[in-house]
Design an enzyme around this catalytic site. Structure first.
Site, PDB file in Angstrom:
ATOM      1  N   ASP A 190     -49.143 -14.025  25.721  1.00 15.16           N
ATOM      2  CA  ASP A 190     -49.304 -12.565  25.762  1.00 15.16           C
ATOM      3  C   ASP A 190     -50.682 -12.259  26.360  1.00 15.16           C
ATOM      4  O   ASP A 190     -51.698 -12.717  25.831  1.00 15.16           O
ATOM      5  CB  ASP A 190     -49.202 -12.042  24.322  1.00 15.16           C
ATOM      6  CG  ASP A 190     -49.338 -10.540  24.222  1.00 15.16           C
ATOM      7  OD1 ASP A 190     -49.795  -9.885  25.191  1.00 15.16           O
ATOM      8  OD2 ASP A 190     -49.000 -10.011  23.146  1.00 15.16           O
ATOM      9  N   ILE A 191     -50.704 -11.501  27.424  1.00 14.97           N
ATOM     10  CA  ILE A 191     -51.965 -11.195  28.114  1.00 14.97           C
ATOM     11  C   ILE A 191     -52.967 -10.502  27.179  1.00 14.97           C
ATOM     12  O   ILE A 191     -54.170 -10.716  27.291  1.00 14.97           O
ATOM     13  CB  ILE A 191     -51.690 -10.326  29.378  1.00 14.97           C
ATOM     14  CG1 ILE A 191     -52.938 -10.187  30.255  1.00 14.97           C
ATOM     15  CG2 ILE A 191     -51.179  -8.939  29.032  1.00 14.97           C
ATOM     16  CD1 ILE A 191     -53.146 -11.314  31.181  1.00 14.97           C
TER      17      ILE A 191
ATOM     18  N   ASP B 153     -48.876  -2.811  30.680  1.00 25.07           N
ATOM     19  CA  ASP B 153     -49.715  -1.628  30.567  1.00 25.07           C
ATOM     20  C   ASP B 153     -49.661  -1.054  29.142  1.00 25.07           C
ATOM     21  O   ASP B 153     -50.702  -0.827  28.498  1.00 25.07           O
ATOM     22  CB  ASP B 153     -49.194  -0.594  31.581  1.00 25.07           C
ATOM     23  CG  ASP B 153     -50.262   0.366  32.052  1.00 25.07           C
ATOM     24  OD1 ASP B 153     -51.362   0.356  31.491  1.00 25.07           O
ATOM     25  OD2 ASP B 153     -49.959   1.133  32.985  1.00 25.07           O
TER      26      ASP B 153
HETATM   27  P1  ADP Z   1     -45.086  -4.123  36.930  1.00 28.91           P
HETATM   28  O1  ADP Z   1     -44.858  -2.661  36.719  1.00 28.91           O
HETATM   29  O2  ADP Z   1     -46.314  -4.416  37.768  1.00 28.91           O
HETATM   30  O3  ADP Z   1     -43.862  -4.841  37.402  1.00 28.91           O
HETATM   31  P2  ADP Z   1     -44.703  -4.977  34.135  1.00 28.91           P
HETATM   32  O4  ADP Z   1     -45.685  -4.758  33.033  1.00 28.91           O
HETATM   33  O5  ADP Z   1     -43.412  -4.251  34.084  1.00 28.91           O
HETATM   34  O6  ADP Z   1     -45.530  -4.691  35.496  1.00 28.91           O
HETATM   35  O7  ADP Z   1     -44.375  -6.530  34.229  1.00 28.91           O
HETATM   36  C1  ADP Z   1     -45.183  -7.498  34.850  1.00 28.91           C
HETATM   37  C2  ADP Z   1     -44.859  -8.867  34.268  1.00 28.91           C
HETATM   38  O8  ADP Z   1     -45.530  -9.026  33.015  1.00 28.91           O
HETATM   39  C3  ADP Z   1     -43.384  -9.091  33.958  1.00 28.91           C
HETATM   40  O9  ADP Z   1     -43.055 -10.398  34.410  1.00 28.91           O
HETATM   41  C4  ADP Z   1     -43.301  -9.006  32.444  1.00 28.91           C
HETATM   42  O10 ADP Z   1     -42.292  -9.846  31.909  1.00 28.91           O
HETATM   43  C5  ADP Z   1     -44.652  -9.508  32.025  1.00 28.91           C
HETATM   44  N1  ADP Z   1     -45.150  -9.035  30.706  1.00 28.91           N
HETATM   45  C6  ADP Z   1     -44.715  -8.011  29.941  1.00 28.91           C
HETATM   46  N2  ADP Z   1     -45.459  -7.894  28.816  1.00 28.91           N
HETATM   47  C7  ADP Z   1     -46.404  -8.882  28.880  1.00 28.91           C
HETATM   48  C8  ADP Z   1     -47.477  -9.315  28.027  1.00 28.91           C
HETATM   49  N3  ADP Z   1     -47.733  -8.703  26.868  1.00 28.91           N
HETATM   50  N4  ADP Z   1     -48.228 -10.374  28.436  1.00 28.91           N
HETATM   51  C9  ADP Z   1     -47.994 -10.994  29.609  1.00 28.91           C
HETATM   52  N5  ADP Z   1     -47.012 -10.640  30.459  1.00 28.91           N
HETATM   53  C10 ADP Z   1     -46.224  -9.599  30.103  1.00 28.91           C
END
Ligand code: ADP
Length: 177
Positions: free
Chosen positions: A14-15, A38
């Protein structure tokens, strides 16, 4: 992958939980929050991040802005705006590379030594995962070759499948090097 004294690391996770100097947000043009990464960053980091984003007032696709990390372990959030994927021939590869590049430039300017990225544009924005992984890793590797001041770039993948795709792309990049 090692590049001089720096490294690129892939992790499943998780980022919002990363302890790097900065984490990168997959933001949108308004910088006012949304779903996916976001939403998770603003929930975990608290209202101070959104307050700074409001003051900044938006960001073009392919560009990035930096704010406090608020309540996060990371001291900064770099808000990068990736492209919405259409057909792959509408400037998406260049805009995606630029989102990574501009984020890393901000990290250098703020003297940050470690940065964690999500897979920008591969969620709601629909970028095909493998193509996005190649662009992300190529852009990061090229930057680290020129900027040894950044010691660690961690790419944080949210699913085992995304992790595997990035691991394959990183292996190919290493073989080509
Ligand atoms: P975008 O609108 O740029 O496509 P998203 O947030 O919808 O951004 O998704 C970008 C990537 O991050 C996707 O592959 C998603 O599965 C992943 N993702 C979603 N939540 C998290 C998180 N908490 N930590 C890391 N990666 C995440």
């Amino acid at each position: 992958m090692r590049i001089g004294g720096s490294r690129i690391e892939l992790v499943l996770g998780d980022i919002t939980q990363q302890d790097t100097d900065a984490i990168v947000n997959a933001a949108n043009l308004s910088l006012l929050g949304g779903g996916g990464v976001d939403g998770a960053i603003h929930r975990a980091g608290g209202p101070q991040i959104l307050a700074e984003c409001r003051r900044i007032g938006g960001c073009a696709a392919g560009d990035a802005r930096i704010t406090t990390g608020g309540l996060l372990k990371a001291r900064h959030v770099i808000h990068a705006v990736g492209p919405i994927y259409r057909d792959g021939r509408s400037g998406e590869p260049e805009l995606l590379a630029s989102a990574y590049q501009r984020s890393l430039e901000l990290a250098s300017r703020f003297k940050l030594r470690s940065v964690a990225f999500p897979a920008i544009s591969t969620g709601a924005y629909g970028y095909p995962a493998r193509e996005a992984a190649e662009i992300a890793l190529r852009t990061i590797a090229a930057y680290l070759r020129e900027h040894p001041e950044i010691e660690l770039v961690r790419v944080v993948l949210f699913s085992p499948r995304a992790y595997e795709i990035h691991a394959d792309a990183l292996r190919e990049l290493q073989e080509a090097a």
